[in-house]
Scaffold this motif. Sequence first.
Motif, PDB file in Angstrom:
ATOM      1  N   LEU A 230      11.648   5.270   5.936  1.00  0.00           N
ATOM      2  CA  LEU A 230      11.723   6.120   4.734  1.00  0.00           C
ATOM      3  C   LEU A 230      13.016   6.925   4.808  1.00  0.00           C
ATOM      4  N   ARG A 231      13.955   6.581   3.930  1.00  0.00           N
ATOM      5  CA  ARG A 231      15.261   7.254   3.933  1.00  0.00           C
ATOM      6  C   ARG A 231      15.335   8.210   2.745  1.00  0.00           C
ATOM      7  N   PRO A 232      15.605   9.501   3.015  1.00  0.00           N
ATOM      8  CA  PRO A 232      15.720  10.424   1.882  1.00  0.00           C
ATOM      9  C   PRO A 232      16.914  10.059   1.003  1.00  0.00           C
ATOM     10  N   THR A 233      16.797  10.353  -0.265  1.00  0.00           N
ATOM     11  CA  THR A 233      17.878  10.019  -1.193  1.00  0.00           C
ATOM     12  C   THR A 233      18.445  11.296  -1.801  1.00  0.00           C
ATOM     13  N   GLU A 234      19.395  11.133  -2.697  1.00  0.00           N
ATOM     14  CA  GLU A 234      20.008  12.290  -3.358  1.00  0.00           C
ATOM     15  C   GLU A 234      19.024  12.987  -4.298  1.00  0.00           C
ATOM     16  N   THR A 235      17.907  12.320  -4.625  1.00  0.00           N
ATOM     17  CA  THR A 235      16.918  12.914  -5.520  1.00  0.00           C
ATOM     18  C   THR A 235      15.788  13.509  -4.683  1.00  0.00           C
ATOM     19  N   PRO A 236      15.551  14.820  -4.791  1.00  0.00           N
ATOM     20  CA  PRO A 236      14.507  15.439  -3.974  1.00  0.00           C
ATOM     21  C   PRO A 236      13.173  14.708  -4.120  1.00  0.00           C
ATOM     22  N   THR A 237      12.482  14.539  -3.016  1.00  0.00           N
ATOM     23  CA  THR A 237      11.185  13.853  -2.845  1.00  0.00           C
ATOM     24  C   THR A 237      11.237  12.336  -3.089  1.00  0.00           C
ATOM     25  N   THR A 238      12.380  11.790  -3.485  1.00  0.00           N
ATOM     26  CA  THR A 238      12.462  10.323  -3.591  1.00  0.00           C
ATOM     27  C   THR A 238      13.017   9.762  -2.290  1.00  0.00           C
ATOM     28  N   PHE A 239      12.255   8.857  -1.692  1.00  0.00           N
ATOM     29  CA  PHE A 239      12.686   8.184  -0.467  1.00  0.00           C
ATOM     30  C   PHE A 239      12.865   6.703  -0.769  1.00  0.00           C
ATOM     31  N   ASN A 240      13.858   6.110  -0.134  1.00  0.00           N
ATOM     32  CA  ASN A 240      14.038   4.669  -0.220  1.00  0.00           C
ATOM     33  C   ASN A 240      13.264   4.072   0.953  1.00  0.00           C
ATOM     34  N   PHE A 241      12.305   3.182   0.654  1.00  0.00           N
ATOM     35  CA  PHE A 241      11.521   2.633   1.764  1.00  0.00           C
ATOM     36  C   PHE A 241      11.924   1.199   2.070  1.00  0.00           C
ATOM     37  N   MET A 242      11.695   0.818   3.306  1.00  0.00           N
ATOM     38  CA  MET A 242      11.929  -0.564   3.734  1.00  0.00           C
ATOM     39  C   MET A 242      10.783  -0.918   4.666  1.00  0.00           C
ATOM     40  N   ILE A 243      10.105  -2.016   4.359  1.00  0.00           N
ATOM     41  CA  ILE A 243       8.995  -2.466   5.199  1.00  0.00           C
ATOM     42  C   ILE A 243       9.333  -3.871   5.675  1.00  0.00           C
ATOM     43  N   GLY A 244       9.295  -4.077   6.964  1.00  0.00           N
ATOM     44  CA  GLY A 244       9.606  -5.400   7.487  1.00  0.00           C
ATOM     45  C   GLY A 244       8.828  -5.669   8.752  1.00  0.00           C
ATOM     46  N   GLY A 245       8.943  -6.888   9.250  1.00  0.00           N
ATOM     47  CA  GLY A 245       8.294  -7.217  10.515  1.00  0.00           C
ATOM     48  C   GLY A 245       7.476  -8.480  10.421  1.00  0.00           C
ATOM     49  N   LEU A 246       7.262  -9.098  11.572  1.00  0.00           N
ATOM     50  CA  LEU A 246       6.549 -10.377  11.608  1.00  0.00           C
ATOM     51  C   LEU A 246       5.080 -10.226  11.239  1.00  0.00           C
ATOM     52  N   ASP A 247       4.524  -9.027  11.381  1.00  0.00           N
ATOM     53  CA  ASP A 247       3.098  -8.831  11.104  1.00  0.00           C
ATOM     54  C   ASP A 247       2.824  -8.473   9.645  1.00  0.00           C
ATOM     55  N   VAL A 248       3.858  -8.445   8.827  1.00  0.00           N
ATOM     56  CA  VAL A 248       3.688  -7.938   7.460  1.00  0.00           C
ATOM     57  C   VAL A 248       3.457  -9.088   6.478  1.00  0.00           C
ATOM     58  N   ASP A 249       2.479  -8.922   5.587  1.00  0.00           N
ATOM     59  CA  ASP A 249       2.263  -9.894   4.514  1.00  0.00           C
ATOM     60  C   ASP A 249       3.104  -9.438   3.312  1.00  0.00           C
ATOM     61  N   HIS A 250       4.359  -9.868   3.318  1.00  0.00           N
ATOM     62  CA  HIS A 250       5.309  -9.360   2.318  1.00  0.00           C
ATOM     63  C   HIS A 250       4.905  -9.720   0.899  1.00  0.00           C
ATOM     64  N   ASP A 251       4.388 -10.938   0.728  1.00  0.00           N
ATOM     65  CA  ASP A 251       4.091 -11.395  -0.630  1.00  0.00           C
ATOM     66  C   ASP A 251       3.083 -10.487  -1.319  1.00  0.00           C
ATOM     67  N   SER A 252       1.996 -10.154  -0.610  1.00  0.00           N
ATOM     68  CA  SER A 252       0.998  -9.327  -1.293  1.00  0.00           C
ATOM     69  C   SER A 252       1.509  -7.903  -1.488  1.00  0.00           C
ATOM     70  N   LEU A 253       2.299  -7.407  -0.533  1.00  0.00           N
ATOM     71  CA  LEU A 253       2.844  -6.050  -0.700  1.00  0.00           C
ATOM     72  C   LEU A 253       3.784  -5.968  -1.895  1.00  0.00           C
ATOM     73  N   ALA A 254       4.586  -7.022  -2.047  1.00  0.00           N
ATOM     74  CA  ALA A 254       5.650  -6.974  -3.057  1.00  0.00           C
ATOM     75  C   ALA A 254       5.112  -6.976  -4.477  1.00  0.00           C
ATOM     76  N   HIS A 255       3.813  -7.222  -4.627  1.00  0.00           N
ATOM     77  CA  HIS A 255       3.258  -7.270  -5.981  1.00  0.00           C
ATOM     78  C   HIS A 255       2.333  -6.110  -6.295  1.00  0.00           C
ATOM     79  N   SER A 256       2.270  -5.131  -5.420  1.00  0.00           N
ATOM     80  CA  SER A 256       1.324  -4.045  -5.687  1.00  0.00           C
ATOM     81  C   SER A 256       1.847  -2.716  -5.160  1.00  0.00           C
TER      82      SER A 256
END
Length: 643
Positions: A230-256
């Motif tokens: 979770l990286r803070p951005t120039e907009t207060p309370t907005t964070f840029n998130f990145m989720i990765g890893g071999l254990d992650v089900d990216h497809d289902s996450l990316a749609h919800s």
Amino acid sequence: MAMTDDPQAPQVLIVGAGPTGLVLALALRRNGVRVRLIEKDLAARIGQRGAGIMPRSLEIFHLLGVGDQIESQGIYSPRVRLYDMPEGTHAIQTFDMQPWNEPTPACPYLNIQHLGQDRLETIIRSTLAQLHCHVEQSAELIDFEQYPDRVSARIKTKTPDGQLHEETSNFDYLIGADGARGVVRKLLGLSFLGETRVVEHLVVGDVTVEGLTEEYWHMWGDASTTLVSLRPTETPTTFNFMIGGLDVDHDSLAHSNEAVIRFIYAHTGKMREHGMNVKEVTWLSHYRPNIRMVDTFGKGRVFVAGDSAHVHSPTGGQGMNTGVQDAFNLGWKLALVANGHAKPSLLDSFTEERLPVIADMLDQTTVILKKAFNGRIRSEEEKHWVEVVEVEQEDAEGEVKVAGPSTKEPRPIAAKEDSDTEDLEDEDDWEDDEERAGRQWKEDEKRPGSLLQLGVNYRWSSVTVDEQEQQLSKPISKRLIDLPPTPTRHDSYGRGFDGCLKAGDRAPDAPALRGIRHTRGEEQKSINTRLFQVFDPTKHTVLLFTRPGETIASYAPVVEALKAYPAELVRIAALYRSGVPSPIPTLEGIEYFLEDMSGFARDAYDVRGGCNVIVVRPDGVVGAVVNGMTGLKRYFDGIFSRK
Ligand SMILES: Cc1cc2nc3c(=O)[nH]c(=O)nc-3n(C[C@H](O)[C@H](O)[C@H](O)COP(=O)(O)OP(=O)(O)OC[C@H]3O[C@@H](n4cnc5c(N)ncnc54)[C@H](O)[C@@H]3O)c2cc1C
């Protein structure tokens, strides 16, 4: 001269209003080229995306007149906090993603700025609007045809009330800045070779989070299993998130959006109990790694730039920046050609200069991607297989599929080329959880300095001239991935910087210059300035460094020779050492007479072989390092069509 009949008609069609298209439009408008900029989307995009602005891009933005706005809205990268797991609440390590660098006289911007790509695009759009160039939304390029004197483009537009129209319009040039899935590259029939990687997916986006300090960039876990960033951005309370890893089900996450929020809570230990409130996902994207590039940037009157010409891992934050540099490299050349000041062959140098840089950049971002993911591997299936697939295997939507058996044998990324990733299957080498939690991020996992892009150079370019004794062009080490061959491998990122300024290098800054400026038709003015204020994206700047005892009159033949080239496109600045008797600043044709008060200019441009004339191109690159008239003539005759 414009090939199209109407003197008011746009000379250049730019397809795509991402950062590449916008920067190209700005460079062309600054150079007086009439531009039409079309964008198929209904409205400007949102989202942080390529938020990391490298120092070289910042220099370019300043040259283009948007740097101050970007700096005033951007933030510097905060320190990274890596938390213990499974508790998730105690920092086990705090480090700089990029160590803070003190600016120097030659490099005033040495730190990465973060600004959401949407904000960056808004700044450039509004500057373009002041230059009478408005992005045409809901306007999509469908097809084009090239003729000897023009490009004919078929464009589909949609009116605000939903009516569809189709038109065919002619342009002198067409530039595809239409992103990775763009049509221009495909219609041109350019190859797009490289790799599709099947494991290292990321789910990325922006999320509103309360109860989490914005002083740090927060990370839990690691990409070999599960990583939440979770990286803070120039907009207060907005964070840029990145989720990765071999254990992650990216497809289902990316749609919800809800699944993303649940995932963040589930993989940040007890942060929720400690008051972290993840509220709303405002932008969500699934990144599937493709590492590909074209083998030429264009054919005839049509070129591609930015993601349309190269796609790669977001690790290293090079994508947007590289598109900006493509656009800036092409912009001044295209302006000279479109305005009839240069022959179309000048445009060949776009491919010649940029292709080795792109190949090098793809290598570097891939290395970082591999390192982020090269943790524990549990089964044969989880090996990081790489398959080489051809662009023809893309499906109708442009999505790149991983093909079945490819023509080449698949190979694990833990190949011999990268010794850090060897022996990954050896159980004895695995760290246990405790060791892993306490593992220090190795120095080489952090961003190498070369990613700041200040060393990017074109020393091999056929349009540069260097009269110093030795031409340096160091070959770099073996390629890490299969990419189209480039004519010669060069140290295009300047990693092995030899400390010597050469033609093709970035032109350094030098502050503390005091003197006078003569502008035609105006009173001469006293000024305090720096070289970055003297450089201009619409002009070549010829720097004349006077030698001790020399008077400015000795430059009369050089100044006279430069009159053969368009006066509005070449500016001359004479620099003399502080403390030596000042030359009499009366030579007509010299715009700046500058005293190098602290010797910064002399230090930065300390070239060898008696060369004291340096030409800086409109893109802030050293075009020529020469002794005098002969070298200058050789350089400018290679750029301009003679009057
Ligand atoms: C999660 C993520 C993080 C990233 N982080 C970084 C980073 O930190 N630093 C960095 O430098 N880069 C980063 N990038 C990469 C960066 O976002 C891209 O490299 C950049 O957007 C490319 O710009 P572009 O203008 O070339 O293409 P795009 O941004 O893709 O723009 C192309 C535009 O063309 C339009 N278009 C397409 N086809 C047509 C058509 N036929 N007619 C009209 N319009 C058309 C599209 O709608 C689009 O708006 C990141 C990317 C992602 C996804």
